[in-house]
Write a protein that holds these residues in place. Structure first.
Motif, PDB file in Angstrom:
ATOM      1  N   HIS A  62     -10.104   0.223   0.775  1.00 25.44           N
ATOM      2  CA  HIS A  62     -10.140  -0.969  -0.067  1.00 25.44           C
ATOM      3  C   HIS A  62      -9.509  -2.128   0.694  1.00 25.44           C
ATOM      4  O   HIS A  62      -8.891  -1.942   1.743  1.00 25.44           O
ATOM      5  N   GLU A  73       0.831  -1.209   0.000  1.00 22.64           N
ATOM      6  CA  GLU A  73       0.000   0.000   0.000  1.00 22.64           C
ATOM      7  C   GLU A  73       0.864   1.257   0.000  1.00 22.64           C
ATOM      8  O   GLU A  73       0.567   2.239  -0.678  1.00 22.64           O
ATOM      9  N   ILE A  74       1.927   1.192   0.759  1.00 17.88           N
ATOM     10  CA  ILE A  74       2.777   2.373   0.878  1.00 17.88           C
ATOM     11  C   ILE A  74       3.494   2.642  -0.437  1.00 17.88           C
ATOM     12  O   ILE A  74       3.596   3.788  -0.884  1.00 17.88           O
ATOM     13  N   LEU A 127       6.288  14.643   1.195  1.00 16.40           N
ATOM     14  CA  LEU A 127       5.984  13.565   2.141  1.00 16.40           C
ATOM     15  C   LEU A 127       6.397  12.216   1.556  1.00 16.40           C
ATOM     16  O   LEU A 127       7.075  11.412   2.201  1.00 16.40           O
ATOM     17  N   ALA A 128       5.975  11.986   0.308  1.00 13.48           N
ATOM     18  CA  ALA A 128       6.302  10.718  -0.340  1.00 13.48           C
ATOM     19  C   ALA A 128       7.804  10.590  -0.535  1.00 13.48           C
ATOM     20  O   ALA A 128       8.385   9.519  -0.322  1.00 13.48           O
ATOM     21  N   GLU A 129       8.425  11.712  -0.916  1.00 11.76           N
ATOM     22  CA  GLU A 129       9.867  11.652  -1.159  1.00 11.76           C
ATOM     23  C   GLU A 129      10.639  11.303   0.105  1.00 11.76           C
ATOM     24  O   GLU A 129      11.619  10.563   0.054  1.00 11.76           O
ATOM     25  N   LYS A 157      -3.579  14.145  -3.044  1.00 11.15           N
ATOM     26  CA  LYS A 157      -2.784  14.568  -4.216  1.00 11.15           C
ATOM     27  C   LYS A 157      -3.619  14.451  -5.488  1.00 11.15           C
ATOM     28  O   LYS A 157      -3.641  15.344  -6.337  1.00 11.15           O
ATOM     29  N   GLU A 158      -4.320  13.337  -5.582  1.00 13.83           N
ATOM     30  CA  GLU A 158      -5.190  13.154  -6.749  1.00 13.83           C
ATOM     31  C   GLU A 158      -6.214  14.271  -6.852  1.00 13.83           C
ATOM     32  O   GLU A 158      -6.453  14.819  -7.925  1.00 13.83           O
ATOM     33  N   GLU A 164       2.426   1.885  -3.376  1.00 14.64           N
ATOM     34  CA  GLU A 164       1.443   2.433  -4.307  1.00 14.64           C
ATOM     35  C   GLU A 164       1.182   3.908  -4.013  1.00 14.64           C
ATOM     36  O   GLU A 164       1.106   4.734  -4.912  1.00 14.64           O
ATOM     37  N   SER A 165       1.053   4.224  -2.747  1.00  6.87           N
ATOM     38  CA  SER A 165       0.763   5.608  -2.369  1.00  6.87           C
ATOM     39  C   SER A 165       1.919   6.520  -2.749  1.00  6.87           C
ATOM     40  O   SER A 165       1.713   7.623  -3.275  1.00  6.87           O
ATOM     41  N   CYS A 166       3.119   6.067  -2.480  1.00  9.22           N
ATOM     42  CA  CYS A 166       4.284   6.896  -2.798  1.00  9.22           C
ATOM     43  C   CYS A 166       4.387   7.101  -4.307  1.00  9.22           C
ATOM     44  O   CYS A 166       4.678   8.195  -4.781  1.00  9.22           O
ATOM     45  N   ARG A 167       4.118   6.047  -5.010  1.00  4.81           N
ATOM     46  CA  ARG A 167       4.195   6.141  -6.464  1.00  4.81           C
ATOM     47  C   ARG A 167       3.168   7.153  -6.973  1.00  4.81           C
ATOM     48  O   ARG A 167       3.431   7.871  -7.937  1.00  4.81           O
ATOM     49  N   ALA A 168       2.028   7.210  -6.314  1.00  2.00           N
ATOM     50  CA  ALA A 168       0.988   8.141  -6.759  1.00  2.00           C
ATOM     51  C   ALA A 168       1.391   9.581  -6.491  1.00  2.00           C
ATOM     52  O   ALA A 168       0.878  10.508  -7.112  1.00  2.00           O
ATOM     53  N   MET A 169       2.297   9.784  -5.569  1.00  2.48           N
ATOM     54  CA  MET A 169       2.629  11.156  -5.177  1.00  2.48           C
ATOM     55  C   MET A 169       3.955  11.625  -5.755  1.00  2.48           C
ATOM     56  O   MET A 169       4.157  12.810  -5.948  1.00  2.48           O
ATOM     57  N   THR A 170       4.845  10.700  -6.011  1.00  3.48           N
ATOM     58  CA  THR A 170       6.150  11.143  -6.476  1.00  3.48           C
ATOM     59  C   THR A 170       6.719  10.125  -7.463  1.00  3.48           C
ATOM     60  O   THR A 170       6.168   9.041  -7.639  1.00  3.48           O
ATOM     61  N   LEU A 212      -0.260   7.761   4.477  1.00  3.85           N
ATOM     62  CA  LEU A 212       0.238   7.886   3.102  1.00  3.85           C
ATOM     63  C   LEU A 212      -0.872   7.682   2.088  1.00  3.85           C
ATOM     64  O   LEU A 212      -0.922   8.342   1.055  1.00  3.85           O
ATOM     65  N   LEU A 213      -1.760   6.789   2.395  1.00  2.00           N
ATOM     66  CA  LEU A 213      -2.875   6.511   1.495  1.00  2.00           C
ATOM     67  C   LEU A 213      -3.758   7.745   1.340  1.00  2.00           C
ATOM     68  O   LEU A 213      -4.102   8.150   0.220  1.00  2.00           O
ATOM     69  N   LEU A 237       2.780  17.478  -0.514  1.00  2.00           N
ATOM     70  CA  LEU A 237       2.417  16.063  -0.574  1.00  2.00           C
ATOM     71  C   LEU A 237       3.536  15.247  -1.209  1.00  2.00           C
ATOM     72  O   LEU A 237       3.872  14.154  -0.749  1.00  2.00           O
ATOM     73  N   GLU A 238       4.118  15.814  -2.274  1.00  2.00           N
ATOM     74  CA  GLU A 238       5.235  15.124  -2.911  1.00  2.00           C
ATOM     75  C   GLU A 238       6.385  14.956  -1.921  1.00  2.00           C
ATOM     76  O   GLU A 238       7.012  13.898  -1.855  1.00  2.00           O
ATOM     77  N   ALA A 256      -2.893  10.765   1.931  1.00  5.17           N
ATOM     78  CA  ALA A 256      -2.105  11.793   1.251  1.00  5.17           C
ATOM     79  C   ALA A 256      -2.163  11.604  -0.256  1.00  5.17           C
ATOM     80  O   ALA A 256      -2.325  12.570  -1.018  1.00  5.17           O
ATOM     81  N   SER A 257      -2.046  10.339  -0.684  1.00  3.33           N
ATOM     82  CA  SER A 257      -2.065  10.111  -2.133  1.00  3.33           C
ATOM     83  C   SER A 257      -3.420  10.452  -2.728  1.00  3.33           C
ATOM     84  O   SER A 257      -3.523  10.943  -3.847  1.00  3.33           O
TER      85      SER A 257
END
Lengths: 660, 395
Positions: free
Chosen positions: B130, A547-548, B44-46, B110-111, A550-556, B103-104, B41-42, B106-107
């Protein structure tokens, strides 16, 4: 025979206490038999006199002597031949115990071959062969054809048998039920002839009746083989011959036992200890352990002439100085002639003796199995993953030295097998723990709940050691606990010698032994739980990593696979504890932080080391020879493994730490 | 503990990442038009990616939203959030799921930002919910799990909910002498019938612009039902004011609206709330901000707001009957003492008296209890009278 095992016996108190048995072969019997017969006959005649009034003369006609053999032939339950099932077990027991004793006294590692053949529905033939020193020709008929003939009568020495009734009684039972004589082949060494006797017991005279006596050729060099045919029934599971053999193998790891049952399956228990049990010394009774009657008997029997010499000579821990004190306190002197000491004086002496402070008896008369040997025994007989054992220091109850040993086996295949070693995967509930009990290395199979050892196990708070247990019952776990009591005199609750009496001192020692091993078990279980706990955590982390990613991929912008791998690595690092069973090559068992084996007298097997679960099935083959071969192959493989285990189990406490 | 990690990752910036790292700790004075939300948001993921590749366990620093991490600033007169952060780590058994959820969410934000759409917090819940691959576990079991995560994200990123394109349901209403533009539609708040204008979750200047205001003050009442009493009696017309309510504890939209009315139109805000601990706390939230959302106090708190009633002394003041009384229970007393101990109540003599009086009275009173005199007592007698006595208002 039940009562042959250890310590005192019904027979001792019934017969020998009132009579004077000397240890010379022939004469001893007659006197004891006489007494017994008198008692017996007296009873019989009393009954008679009620129905038909008779004079002393007519009664006298009916009063006759019966032999000890005849008495036991009629009262065979006293010897453990109450029913067909027990008869077989008792015979096996007597044969095996005799074989073990003979081998140990002869200083050889016992190798015992036992076979039960089924001849008809309820007719069996028992064959038992040992590699002991053998028996000289002249003694064979006496040993196997005469009750109460032997070398172990009623002595304060730690040994299996005591009276010498056992094996001849088994032969007698066979004779009574089938009419077939006992067959004995014995050879005392290579190059010496093997003598083959067929003996029947003349129950009237308690004398061997030699039916055949010839010299035969045998494929073995030394030892004794006995063959008895009898009416019996063979069963499996609890209180069976198989269980008896299994337990004997556990308590006697210096022994190789091969057992072939009526179903032609062969079970082999190989020797995995390279030391014979130490020969024990016979000790004199301790004054605190004798009873008044015994004291009187001793006064009668002693060769001492004066009281002081008697006290200091016949008892342990009574020095001349103490003897003097005792004499003075009872109003006598050391010089008092024993002949002039009356029963009231003896009672006085007895009371003084009980009040006098004496040193505890010496304990060099005890030969415990030893923690290391127990481990090897358990390793041999029980498929588990964790083994531990401990030997308590000797202690004393009522003037008798004794020593308690405790062993434990936990987990592994015990979880998937029921108590009798039969696979029972269906039952989800953890099996109830099993208690195996020994007195002087002899397994106790009956009257478990009345036994001091069993009560101690039930009273122990197993919850403290990581096992679940409901109130006053055995813990529910894949768990076997072994308790051995070694003593010159094991206090049994009854004549049948099936349960150990509940003395506070004994109970205390058992408890201490149980808690010592229990603590190690608890430590192991806690560590195991911790490992599985970490493995569980890793599962959780891995579940979320996807899940993480996937989430990271969606953001960066990032490479999903790389990220997943990087996170998985981190997860593995964070849950290192779960990996403690794996080495660098991914092989199970090796590096284990806070190693389980740092505990004393403990063995932990990795999964790969535990016998494969299919092993039991090996014995189930139809083709005898094939099965046997397979088993042998299997066994020899196991042997090497086991011997490694045994090596590692040396008292230094270092076990299987490194294994490449 | 948390700071060094973020610093490290900032220092070791990867060439691939275009935007600067922003999960930093410079607790800026709510520079609303600072770095863009997407960049946050980016970032955070980075930080997660960089930590993972740098063999460090990823973690997010989340400022603690609890009484222990807030302080009352006597100068600004509202509650401010402290610097204490809680680290939410992936490889911590207790936090792993929360980390994943953060993170979920956050993503999903972002969308939303990328697509320039807004979603309600409940919609976010469904967007992010989900079944986790290969298991029967759901990412979220209920909205109760996702709502705090959204708030966590707001504080951690210093991004407002509206900046994350998330909104809550409308709660509260407005009516009165005000004309404004909402999403291009001009609304005359005097011509809204009996229902009034439902205050949306987002009332930022880009959505709502004030045009004309004839009102002299804002009267905030606790609940819809009381508010309707005032509307039906056309109180706002007679007294030239704006009437608002928050449906109990006011939502952020309502509080932001009050702030803007006060801040931009310079309208005083007075509150008419129940005489019970919960009423006191509603007032406290309007005036000083809430503990949970202390990071937004600066743009929501109205330190000049005043409490006009219902006061514990009104029972005597207005000669009320026993019928208005509701007995205090253990909880009420406990909560009252708690409130009294809040630093922003401490030292206020009047409040001390007020709360102590309530406890001494042994009863509480709802605004609606005033109807026991007669239906319009509250609009025609009580409130006008209270409004004329500013000295007896509570600060």
């Amino acid at each position: 025979m039940e009562d042959q095992r250890a310590g005192g016996a019904c027979l001792d108190s019934d017969i020998t206490a009132q009579t004077d048995i000397q240890l010379q072969p022939q004469t001893s019997i007659s006197s004891s038999v006489e007494t017994l017969t008198r008692i017996k006959a007296g009873k019989v005649s009393k009954k008679k006199s009620r129905t038909s009034r008779a004079s002393a003369e007519t009664m006298a006609k009916q009063q006759r002597e019966i032999s000890i053999s005849e008495f036991f032939a009629r009262n065979r339950h006293l010897l453990g031949f109450d029913n067909k099932r027990k008869a077989l077990l008792t015979s096996v027991k007597e044969a095996v115990d005799n074989a073990l004793d003979a081998c140990e006294e002869g200083g050889v590692f016992p190798e015992i071959y036992l076979e039960i053949k089924q001849l008809a529905e309820d007719r069996f033939r028992m064959i038992c062969r040992d590699n002991g020193p053998g028996i000289v020709k002249a003694q064979i008929p006496n040993i196997f054809g005469k009750l109460l003939y032997g070398s172990k009568f009623h002595r304060l020495k730690m040994s299996r048998g005591q009276q010498g009734i056992g094996i001849s009684a088994a032969g007698m039972y066979g004779l009574i039920t089938t009419g077939k004589p006992v067959s004995i082949i014995s050879r005392t060494g290579k190059g010496k002839p093997a003598h083959h006797y067929k003996l029947a017991i003349d129950t009237k005279k308690n004398k061997p009746d030699i039916i055949a006596d010839k010299t035969v050729d045998v494929p073995w060099d030394r030892g004794t083989e006995i063959e008895i045919e009898m009416v019996a029934s063979y069963n499996k599971g609890r209180q069976s011959v198989a269980e008896y053999i299994e337990l004997t193998a556990i308590a006697n790891p210096h022994t190789t036992i091969v057992f072939k049952g009526p179903d032609k399956k062969v079970v082999e228990y190989l020797r995995n200890v390279d030391e014979l049990p130490e020969q024990t010394e016979e000790i004199k009774p301790h004054p605190h352990g004798v009873e008044l009657g015994i004291l009187m008997k001793m006064v009668k029997e002693t060769s001492a002439k004066q009281l002081g010499a008697f006290l200091s000579g016949e008892f342990s821990r009574v020095s001349p100085k103490i003897a003097k004190e005792v004499c003075a306190k009872s109003g006598l002197t050391q010089r008092t002639w024993l002949q002039s000491v009356g029963p009231s004086d003896i009672e006085k002496i007895y009371n003084v003796l009980q009040e006098t402070k004496l040193r505890a008896p010496s304990t060099n008369c005890l030969a415990p199995i030893g923690a290391e040997a127990i481990l090897n025994g358990l390793l041999k007989g029980i498929k588990a993953e964790f083994y531990t054992a401990s030997t308590r220091p000797p202690a004393v109850y009522r003037g008798n030295p004794f020593q308690i040993e405790v062993g434990m086996a936990f987990g592994g295949q015990l979880g998937s097998l029921d108590n009798n070693g039969n696979g029972d995967e269906k039952s989800k509930q953890p099996p109830t723990a099993r208690v195996i009990r020994f007195a002087n290395r002899v397994p106790l199979l009956y009257q478990q709940s009345g036994c001091c050892t069993f009560k101690s196990v039930v009273d122990t708070k197993w919850n403290n050691y990581g096992l679940s247990q409901s109130r006053s019952s055995l813990p529910q776990a894949p768990f076997v606990v072994l308790i051995h009591m070694a003593s010159v005199w094991v206090p049994f609750t009854s004549e049948s010698k099936e349960a150990i009496a509940d003395y506070d001192e004994i109970r205390k020692e058992i408890k201490l032994g149980l808690s010592e091993c229990g603590r190690r078990l608890g430590t192991y279980i806690r560590r195991k739980k911790k490992r599985s706990h970490f493995a569980q955590r890793r599962d959780v982390f891995h579940r979320y990593i996807h899940e993480i990613v996937e989430s990271c991929r969606a953001m960066t912008v990032c490479n999903k696979d790389d990220l997943r791998n990087a996170l998985s690595d981190l997860a593995a690092r964070a849950t290192e504890a779960a990996d403690m069973e794996f080495d660098d090559h991914g092989k199970i068992i090796a590096k284990r932080k806070g190693s389980d084996s740092e505990m004393d007298n403990t063995i932990v097997l990795g999964e790969s080391e535990q016998a494969p679960p299919g092993q039991m099935e090996l014995f189930a083959g139809d083709d005898e020879s094939v099965t046997e071969r397979k088993v042998r192959a299997k066994k020899s493989k196991k042997k090497s493994k086991k011997s490694k285990g045994a090596k590692n189990a040396k008292p230094t406490g270092k076990k299987k730490k490194k294994r490449k | 503990m948390a700071k060094k990690k973020t610093k490290k990752s900032t220092a070791k910036k990867k060439s691939a990442s275009k935007s600067p790292k922003t999960v930093t700790k410079k607790r800026s004075k709510r520079g609303s038009n600072g770095v863009k939300t997407t960049a946050k948001l980016e970032g955070l993921a980075e930080s997660v990616v960089e930590n993972a590749f740098g063999r460090r366990e990823p973690a997010i620093d989340i400022p603690i939203r609890a009484l222990s991490n807030v302080s009352f600033n006597p100068k600004t007169r509202y509650i401010e959030m402290g610097d204490r952060c809680q680290q939410r780590a992936l490889f911590n058994y207790g936090q792993a799921k929360r980390f994943m959820q953060t993170l979920l969410v956050a993503s999903k934000c972002k969308e939303l930002v990328d697509a320039d759409k807004t979603a309600s917090i409940r919609q976010i819940y469904y967007l992010a919910k989900h079944t986790i691959k290969g298991t029967k576990e759901k990412t979220f079991d209920s909205q109760d799990e996702s709502d705090p995560v959204i708030e966590d994200l707001e504080v951690a990123l210093e991004a407002l909910r509206e900046e994350l394109h998330v909104f809550a349901g409308s709660k509260g209403a407005l009516i009165g002498e005000l004309t404004f533009v909402d999403s291009g539609d001009t609304i005359d708040a005097t011509k809204l019938g009996s229902g009034g204008y439902a205050i949306p979750s987002i009332v930022e200047p880009n959505v709502i612009q004030f045009k004309k205001c004839k009102a002299k003050y804002v009267l905030h009442v606790e609940k819809d039902t009381v508010w309707r009493r005032f509307v039906e009696d056309r109180f706002w017309e007679k007294h030239r004011c704006i009437l608002t309510h928050g449906g109990g504890q006011p939502s952020r939209g309502v509080r932001r609206m009050l702030y803007r009315l006060h801040d931009e139109l310079k309208l005083p805000v007075v509150c008419l709330l129940d005489n019970d601990p919960w009423g006191y706390y509603i007032y406290s939230v309007i005036k000083q901000g809430s503990i949970n959302l202390a990071f937004e106090s600066s743009r929501m708190a109205v330190p000049n707001a005043r409490f006009i009633g219902v006061s514990s002394f009104d029972y005597d003041r207005f000669d009320l009957t026993d019928d208005v009384k509701i007995e205090l229970d253990g909880n009420d007393i406990k909560r009252a003492k708690q409130i009294l101990n809040y630093p922003w109540f401490a030292g206020k003599k009047a409040w001390e008296k007020e709360i102590k009086r309530m406890v001494k009275n042994g009863f509480k009173m709802e605004v609606e209890a005033l109807c026991s005199k007669n239906l319009t007592f509250v609009t025609e007698e009580y409130t006008p009278q209270r409004l004329k006595q500013p000295k007896s208002w509570l600060d």
